[in-house]
Design a protein around this motif. Structure first.
Motif, PDB file in Angstrom:
ATOM      1  N   MET A  64       0.790  -1.234   0.000  1.00  8.12           N
ATOM      2  CA  MET A  64       0.000   0.000   0.000  1.00  8.12           C
ATOM      3  C   MET A  64       0.818   1.279   0.000  1.00  8.12           C
ATOM      4  SD  MET A  64      -2.997  -1.024   2.707  1.00  8.12           S
ATOM      5  CE  MET A  64      -3.790   0.574   2.470  1.00  8.12           C
ATOM      6  N   ASP A  65       2.086   1.226   0.407  1.00 12.15           N
ATOM      7  CA  ASP A  65       2.823   2.469   0.632  1.00 12.15           C
ATOM      8  C   ASP A  65       3.645   2.958  -0.550  1.00 12.15           C
ATOM      9  OD1 ASP A  65       4.527   0.299   0.839  1.00 12.15           O
ATOM     10  OD2 ASP A  65       5.582   1.011   2.628  1.00 12.15           O
ATOM     11  N   ARG A  66       4.111   2.064  -1.405  1.00  5.81           N
ATOM     12  CA  ARG A  66       5.122   2.429  -2.401  1.00  5.81           C
ATOM     13  C   ARG A  66       4.633   3.423  -3.448  1.00  5.81           C
ATOM     14  NH1 ARG A  66       5.764  -1.377  -5.451  1.00  5.81           N
ATOM     15  NH2 ARG A  66       4.279  -2.904  -4.652  1.00  5.81           N
ATOM     16  N   ALA A  67       3.347   3.423  -3.748  1.00  2.39           N
ATOM     17  CA  ALA A  67       2.819   4.306  -4.791  1.00  2.39           C
ATOM     18  C   ALA A  67       2.312   5.635  -4.251  1.00  2.39           C
ATOM     19  CB  ALA A  67       1.689   3.603  -5.557  1.00  2.39           C
ATOM     20  N   LYS A  68       2.281   5.774  -2.932  1.00  2.00           N
ATOM     21  CA  LYS A  68       1.745   6.999  -2.339  1.00  2.00           C
ATOM     22  C   LYS A  68       2.738   8.151  -2.507  1.00  2.00           C
ATOM     23  CE  LYS A  68      -2.118   5.244  -0.712  1.00  2.00           C
ATOM     24  NZ  LYS A  68      -2.024   3.931  -1.359  1.00  2.00           N
ATOM     25  N   PRO A  69       2.241   9.390  -2.661  1.00  2.00           N
ATOM     26  CA  PRO A  69       3.129  10.543  -2.849  1.00  2.00           C
ATOM     27  C   PRO A  69       3.887  10.908  -1.578  1.00  2.00           C
ATOM     28  CG  PRO A  69       0.838  11.255  -2.638  1.00  2.00           C
ATOM     29  CD  PRO A  69       0.814   9.753  -2.719  1.00  2.00           C
ATOM     30  N   GLY A  70       5.194  11.157  -1.726  1.00  2.00           N
ATOM     31  CA  GLY A  70       6.005  11.582  -0.594  1.00  2.00           C
ATOM     32  C   GLY A  70       6.908  10.519  -0.040  1.00  2.00           C
ATOM     33  N   SER A  71       7.175   9.478  -0.817  1.00  2.00           N
ATOM     34  CA  SER A  71       8.055   8.408  -0.372  1.00  2.00           C
ATOM     35  C   SER A  71       8.829   7.870  -1.570  1.00  2.00           C
ATOM     36  CB  SER A  71       7.242   7.284   0.279  1.00  2.00           C
ATOM     37  OG  SER A  71       8.067   6.197   0.647  1.00  2.00           O
ATOM     38  N   ILE A  72      10.072   7.432  -1.325  1.00  5.91           N
ATOM     39  CA  ILE A  72      10.884   6.831  -2.377  1.00  5.91           C
ATOM     40  C   ILE A  72      11.630   5.622  -1.830  1.00  5.91           C
ATOM     41  CG2 ILE A  72      11.199   8.963  -3.690  1.00  5.91           C
ATOM     42  CD1 ILE A  72      13.991   9.199  -2.403  1.00  5.91           C
ATOM     43  N   GLY A  73      12.081   4.755  -2.727  1.00  6.77           N
ATOM     44  CA  GLY A  73      12.916   3.624  -2.359  1.00  6.77           C
ATOM     45  C   GLY A  73      14.326   3.854  -2.868  1.00  6.77           C
ATOM     46  N   VAL A  74      15.320   3.612  -2.011  1.00  7.83           N
ATOM     47  CA  VAL A  74      16.718   3.809  -2.402  1.00  7.83           C
ATOM     48  C   VAL A  74      17.572   2.644  -1.931  1.00  7.83           C
ATOM     49  CG1 VAL A  74      16.528   6.320  -2.337  1.00  7.83           C
ATOM     50  CG2 VAL A  74      17.314   5.085  -0.306  1.00  7.83           C
ATOM     51  N   LEU A  75      18.706   2.480  -2.580  1.00  8.55           N
ATOM     52  CA  LEU A  75      19.701   1.502  -2.155  1.00  8.55           C
ATOM     53  C   LEU A  75      20.693   2.182  -1.201  1.00  8.55           C
ATOM     54  CD1 LEU A  75      20.515  -0.238  -5.560  1.00  8.55           C
ATOM     55  CD2 LEU A  75      18.936  -1.019  -3.786  1.00  8.55           C
ATOM     56  N   ALA A  76      21.672   1.412  -0.729  1.00  5.93           N
ATOM     57  CA  ALA A  76      22.665   1.960   0.187  1.00  5.93           C
ATOM     58  C   ALA A  76      23.491   3.064  -0.470  1.00  5.93           C
ATOM     59  CB  ALA A  76      23.592   0.849   0.683  1.00  5.93           C
ATOM     60  N   SER A 161      20.936  12.903  -0.255  1.00  2.00           N
ATOM     61  CA  SER A 161      20.504  14.301  -0.269  1.00  2.00           C
ATOM     62  C   SER A 161      20.310  14.780  -1.707  1.00  2.00           C
ATOM     63  CB  SER A 161      21.546  15.176   0.437  1.00  2.00           C
ATOM     64  OG  SER A 161      21.170  16.534   0.412  1.00  2.00           O
ATOM     65  N   LYS A 162      21.217  14.404  -2.592  1.00  2.00           N
ATOM     66  CA  LYS A 162      21.115  14.786  -4.010  1.00  2.00           C
ATOM     67  C   LYS A 162      19.898  14.119  -4.657  1.00  2.00           C
ATOM     68  CE  LYS A 162      23.888  14.924  -8.234  1.00  2.00           C
ATOM     69  NZ  LYS A 162      23.773  13.901  -9.194  1.00  2.00           N
ATOM     70  N   THR A 163      19.694  12.851  -4.340  1.00  2.76           N
ATOM     71  CA  THR A 163      18.546  12.124  -4.890  1.00  2.76           C
ATOM     72  C   THR A 163      17.232  12.780  -4.489  1.00  2.76           C
ATOM     73  OG1 THR A 163      19.683   9.977  -4.976  1.00  2.76           O
ATOM     74  CG2 THR A 163      17.287   9.934  -4.822  1.00  2.76           C
ATOM     75  N   VAL A 164      17.103  13.099  -3.200  1.00  4.82           N
ATOM     76  CA  VAL A 164      15.863  13.698  -2.696  1.00  4.82           C
ATOM     77  C   VAL A 164      15.649  15.079  -3.299  1.00  4.82           C
ATOM     78  CG1 VAL A 164      14.697  14.590  -0.641  1.00  4.82           C
ATOM     79  CG2 VAL A 164      15.858  12.376  -0.560  1.00  4.82           C
ATOM     80  N   LYS A 165      16.709  15.863  -3.415  1.00  2.00           N
ATOM     81  CA  LYS A 165      16.596  17.202  -3.990  1.00  2.00           C
ATOM     82  C   LYS A 165      16.095  17.140  -5.432  1.00  2.00           C
ATOM     83  CE  LYS A 165      19.254  21.366  -5.101  1.00  2.00           C
ATOM     84  NZ  LYS A 165      20.603  22.014  -5.080  1.00  2.00           N
ATOM     85  N   GLU A 166      16.693  16.271  -6.233  1.00  2.00           N
ATOM     86  CA  GLU A 166      16.285  16.148  -7.628  1.00  2.00           C
ATOM     87  C   GLU A 166      14.874  15.573  -7.746  1.00  2.00           C
ATOM     88  OE1 GLU A 166      19.334  13.780  -9.389  1.00  2.00           O
ATOM     89  OE2 GLU A 166      20.795  15.427  -9.461  1.00  2.00           O
ATOM     90  N   PHE A 167      14.567  14.591  -6.889  1.00  3.17           N
ATOM     91  CA  PHE A 167      13.227  14.011  -6.916  1.00  3.17           C
ATOM     92  C   PHE A 167      12.179  15.078  -6.579  1.00  3.17           C
ATOM     93  CE2 PHE A 167       9.600  11.969  -4.882  1.00  3.17           C
ATOM     94  CZ  PHE A 167       9.283  10.993  -5.806  1.00  3.17           C
ATOM     95  N   ASN A 168      12.448  15.894  -5.568  1.00  3.20           N
ATOM     96  CA  ASN A 168      11.501  16.934  -5.162  1.00  3.20           C
ATOM     97  C   ASN A 168      11.255  17.952  -6.273  1.00  3.20           C
ATOM     98  OD1 ASN A 168      11.218  15.798  -2.645  1.00  3.20           O
ATOM     99  ND2 ASN A 168      12.578  17.249  -1.596  1.00  3.20           N
ATOM    100  N   GLU A 169      12.330  18.359  -6.943  1.00  2.00           N
ATOM    101  CA  GLU A 169      12.195  19.348  -8.020  1.00  2.00           C
ATOM    102  C   GLU A 169      11.268  18.830  -9.110  1.00  2.00           C
ATOM    103  OE1 GLU A 169      16.201  19.994  -9.204  1.00  2.00           O
ATOM    104  OE2 GLU A 169      16.665  21.347  -7.528  1.00  2.00           O
TER     105      GLU A 169
END
Length: 235
Positions: A64-76, A161-169
């Motif tokens: 239920m959570d993966r498609a909701k807005p405001g969340s992402i999946g990342v590797l190490a 931090s870079k991933t989240v910044k680009e994703f947010n934009e």
């Protein structure tokens, strides 16, 4: 195939313990063949492990959570690896393929404070259910900043931090140029229709931030008795 055979893969399964592979064993004893040369030996599903108060450990499927807005999946490495809103098999298949050889196969589902109070993050429930039990037993990790959260999870902080910044934009425009999240009816169906311009995309920008560790799991198996077009098992 059964939980005992699947356990040899080394990953958790949602298959009930009653599915012990006895039917397969009986077929093999009378000469049937065990077919394993398939695209995948199991019906992969991303799961997280939850410790219960009685000391036992459970397996929770991330549906239920993966498609909701405001969340992402990342590797190490702090990078996304998949369209999180695609099917559960797609998520795990991408996680396996994106993990460098020799490294443990896992990812982190990350969200901000708005997400966790509005949607589930794994087994952690939104308001009015408190998050404290999930933080105390280690199911959830929490950081006041993305970098602090990354440090606690063993994720590359600068890369995350870079991933989240680009994703947010991109999310502000309702776009995901890297993986196309939210571009299909299936993606949008799993999102939030009240979220615009894309039901499946939202920013992660209001701390504190939270993460849950995601592992490859399964709902069952594809490998099994080899049969012909008459569903008979030739010896």
């Amino acid at each position: 195939m059964g939980t005992k055979r699947l356990a040899k893969v080394g990953w958790p399964t949602w298959t009930p313990p009653e599915a012990n592979g006895s039917g397969l064993n009986m077929a093999l004893e009378v000469g049937a063949k065990f077919k394993t040369d398939l695209a995948s030996p199991a019906a992969w599903c991303p799961v997280s492990l939850i410790k219960y108060p009685n000391g036992t450990e459970g397996v929770f499927p991330h549906i239920m959570d993966r498609a909701k807005p405001g969340s992402i999946g990342v590797l190490a490495n702090g990078k996304r690896f998949v369209n999180e809103a695609n099917g559960y098999y797609d998520y795990v298949d991408a996680m396996i393929k994106a993990t460098p050889e020799g490294q443990p196969v896992n990812s982190w589902q990350i969200a901000d404070s708005r997400f966790v109070r509005k949607y589930p993050l794994g087994m952690a429930k939104p308001l009015p259910v408190p998050l404290t039990p999930y933080l105390l037993n280690g199911y959830l990790q929490k950081g006041d900043t993305i970098e602090e959260l990354a440090e606690k999870c063993g994720i590359d902080p600068q890369a995350l931090s870079k991933t989240v910044k680009e994703f947010n934009e991109n999310a502000r425009r309702g776009e995901d140029p890297e993986f196309g999240r939210g571009e299909t009816p299936f993606n949008r169906y799993g999102g939030d229709p009240k979220n615009t311009p894309n039901p499946s995309l939202g920013t992660l920008e209001k701390g504190p931030f939270y993460a849950v560790k995601v592992l490859p799991g399964s709902f069952g198996t594809f490998a099994g008795i080899d049969v012909d077009d008459k569903t008979e098992a030739p010896a």
